[in-house]
Design an enzyme around this catalytic site. Sequence first.
Site, PDB file in Angstrom:
ATOM      1  N   ASP A  34       5.160  -5.999  -6.899  1.00  0.00           N
ATOM      2  CA  ASP A  34       5.257  -4.939  -7.910  1.00  0.00           C
ATOM      3  C   ASP A  34       4.678  -5.374  -9.260  1.00  0.00           C
ATOM      4  OD1 ASP A  34       5.895  -2.564  -9.052  1.00  0.00           O
ATOM      5  OD2 ASP A  34       8.063  -2.893  -9.159  1.00  0.00           O
TER       6      ASP A  34
ATOM      7  N   GLU B  20       5.194  -3.343 -17.640  1.00  0.00           N
ATOM      8  CA  GLU B  20       6.599  -3.461 -17.246  1.00  0.00           C
ATOM      9  C   GLU B  20       7.035  -4.913 -17.088  1.00  0.00           C
ATOM     10  OE1 GLU B  20       7.384  -1.378 -13.610  1.00  0.00           O
ATOM     11  OE2 GLU B  20       9.436  -2.140 -13.449  1.00  0.00           O
TER      12      GLU B  20
ATOM     13  N   GLU C 251      12.490   3.762  -3.013  1.00  0.00           N
ATOM     14  CA  GLU C 251      13.470   3.650  -4.100  1.00  0.00           C
ATOM     15  C   GLU C 251      14.285   4.934  -4.270  1.00  0.00           C
ATOM     16  OE1 GLU C 251      11.026   2.284  -7.446  1.00  0.00           O
ATOM     17  OE2 GLU C 251      11.393   0.219  -6.822  1.00  0.00           O
TER      18      GLU C 251
HETATM   19  C1  GCV Z   1       8.285   4.844 -11.078  1.00  0.00           C
HETATM   20  C2  GCV Z   1       8.883  -0.258  -9.945  1.00  0.00           C
HETATM   21  C3  GCV Z   1       9.380   0.253 -11.275  1.00  0.00           C
HETATM   22  C4  GCV Z   1       9.851   1.686 -11.177  1.00  0.00           C
HETATM   23  C5  GCV Z   1       8.716   2.534 -10.586  1.00  0.00           C
HETATM   24  C6  GCV Z   1       8.347   1.969  -9.238  1.00  0.00           C
HETATM   25  C7  GCV Z   1       7.214   2.728  -8.601  1.00  0.00           C
HETATM   26  O1  GCV Z   1       9.938  -0.427  -9.069  1.00  0.00           O
HETATM   27  O2  GCV Z   1      10.399  -0.577 -11.733  1.00  0.00           O
HETATM   28  O3  GCV Z   1      10.201   2.123 -12.451  1.00  0.00           O
HETATM   29  O4  GCV Z   1       9.103   3.876 -10.477  1.00  0.00           O
HETATM   30  O5  GCV Z   1       7.948   0.630  -9.402  1.00  0.00           O
HETATM   31  O6  GCV Z   1       6.099   2.276  -8.743  1.00  0.00           O
HETATM   32  O7  GCV Z   1       7.444   3.752  -7.989  1.00  0.00           O
END
Ligand code: GCV
Length: 722
Positions: free
Chosen positions: A387, A415, A313
């Site tokens: 995720d 989340e 990411e």
């Molecule tokens: C910390 C998901 C979440 C992100 C998070 C990522 C990760 O994509 O939306 O906020 O980033 O996981 O675990 O690195």
Amino acid sequence: MTYNQTVNKTLRALTLIILLFINNSSFANNGYKVWLQYNHINDDNLRQNYTSQLQSLQLYGNSKTINVIENELNIALKSLLNINLDKNSDKRGLIIGTISTLNSNILSKLKKEEKQLKKDGFIIKQIEVNNKKQIVITAKTKIGVLYGTFNFLRQLQMHQPLENINIVNSPKVDVRMLNHWDNLDRTVERGYSGFSIWDWHRLPDYLDTRYTDYARANASIGINGTALTNVNSDALILTPHYIKKVKALADLFRPYGIKVYLTARFSAPIELGNLETADPLDKKVAQWWKDKTSEIYKEIPDFGGFLVKANSEGQPGPQNYGRNHVDGANMLADAVKPFKGIVMWRAFVYSEHNPEDRAKQAYSEFVPYDGKFRDNVLIQVKNGAIDFQPREPFHPMFGAMPKTNLMMEFQITQEYMGQGTHLVYQPKLFEEVLEADTYREGKGSTVAKVIDGSLHNKKITGIAGVANIGTDINWTGHHFLQANWYGFGRMAWNPHLKSSDIAEEWIRMTFSNQDDFVKPIKKMMLSSRETVVNYMTPYGLHHIMATGHHYGPGPWVGNLSRPEWNPVYYHKADEIGIGFNRSKTGSNATSQYAPQVEKMYNNVKTTPERDLLWFHHVPWDYKLKNGESLWNGLALKYQAGVEEVKEMKSTWASLKKYVDPQRFKEISMMLDIQLQEAKWWRDSCLLYFQQFSQEPLPTTIKKPTKTLEHFQSLRFPFAPGN
Ligand code: GCV
């Protein structure tokens, strides 16, 4: 009556009123004390029974941890029993200290138990010393003694008998840690309970009392590590200015057995060291990390190590320089090795440039490196391959890298599961994943055995949970979400524990020991995870949340630049049916599992229905096991989810008399929100999917009162945690 008599009488009356006020469950309770409520024991017989056995305290050894133990006993026993233990008497009571501090007479009575002790494990045993029954709490290490003390206090909180008590309990996992996704500006990525509890600006000189209470709560459930900073990291945390602040926290946490870890931004040698590259094979880069590591260890001799999100990411990583995960992780591992540090290297990787099914990418990228990582590297793997969804099949990497240390990453913060307002008891989810059978070494090769290291005989094991803690008075926003922090810690200690036992402990400590309260609340908690699955993502649907903040439904989203960020990528609804074909006729993600599991998932008939649409694109008229068509079944699950929240609400409402008014009201309001949002999920998802199924809703489901366009127009620019 004389003046003195009147004064005495008035004072006595006042004391009684104050005591009633403190002990009466109708006094407001803001939840700050989490499960360490130490509610006064009102049952006279039980209180007298305990009091008769707890008159003295013999504490051996001299250390900050022993002070912590004494302090906790004072807080707890005053509150539970209104007593102070006498340190200068040899009446019946507690004998507490590490094994090395106890005399041979006592030790001779603990021989069998001592043999069973591992690492920071403890013994709590009633023995006879000089014709008096005493309760010994001991361990090989001082932290073990602290864990034993907290366990002993849990017995009291749960009103368990002390006569003949004999408990030997050792942790099954080495590294049991919280990951805080906390930014230096105090926002918390995916945090729904206020801001970060780390007050970086006032540190190191101002030590918030919360830090101590955080340490107490964590030590009480055996958590022994905390990664303070977000995995989307800021290199500033590695500067001397911040290291001093981290040191202050590390010093405070040390007596509680909690080590600090930091997230390492891979490009830090460029950002802080003015180097031209962060290439892990560049000598200057490796040296920069070695120097940085020594600098940290000089301040924090027991620093735990680094947690790294690399090439994921948008985060920098070794691949920016044509290197791989092994090069990156091993370079950092070598830097911390002389200090006994570890590196937790995350496997959460996927790329928009890779056309492969996102669910397959981490396995494809990491499994070929099995056996190549240093022995102080742990690969940190999320519980599922996408995720942290309400439900995911276990990640195929578990069990597939026998020569590598693999650790688990759970997300305690919700989340994708109603964030800070939905009551979801997550240990049920943790348990489902841990009990899953990988079949890697034949039947019974559960994920729990991968995590505790027993499947592949590992020397170092770990489990991490992304924290749901913030500055809200009750720490987790919703009172019930404290149970997820608690339950995570308990399962990190022992991944084989039952989520139902953990729920019961938590309820008794946090609210009440009355069975008429415990039973229905436990039932509600245990079914709450299935409920959220029902009203959000039944039958294996996943990642259909709204964009960015992931708050609320967004199955219609299909316009984001990265294909795998779009819900339509995951549900693939069309006129024929719905679901992601990951079987051998589709993306073949099933091939990443052991043959027995692969076979089960490849066949639509043998795939458990709860994972159906995760692995198969299924026609709308497909007949489910209950005889319903897929469309009807899906709709009925959404409806069931809503009905179940209604039931949660009525269960809660019926138990008002057992709960203090503040927590009762706050939880009632949260349940109201949960019900509204469950309906929102049901109506919007069904209206959207109906466009493809072209089928009417089953007659038992009320027609939505709002249109799909209405749901699609909703915007939440300031949704938290984003
Ligand atoms: C910390 C998901 C979440 C992100 C998070 C990522 C990760 O994509 O939306 O906020 O980033 O996981 O675990 O690195």
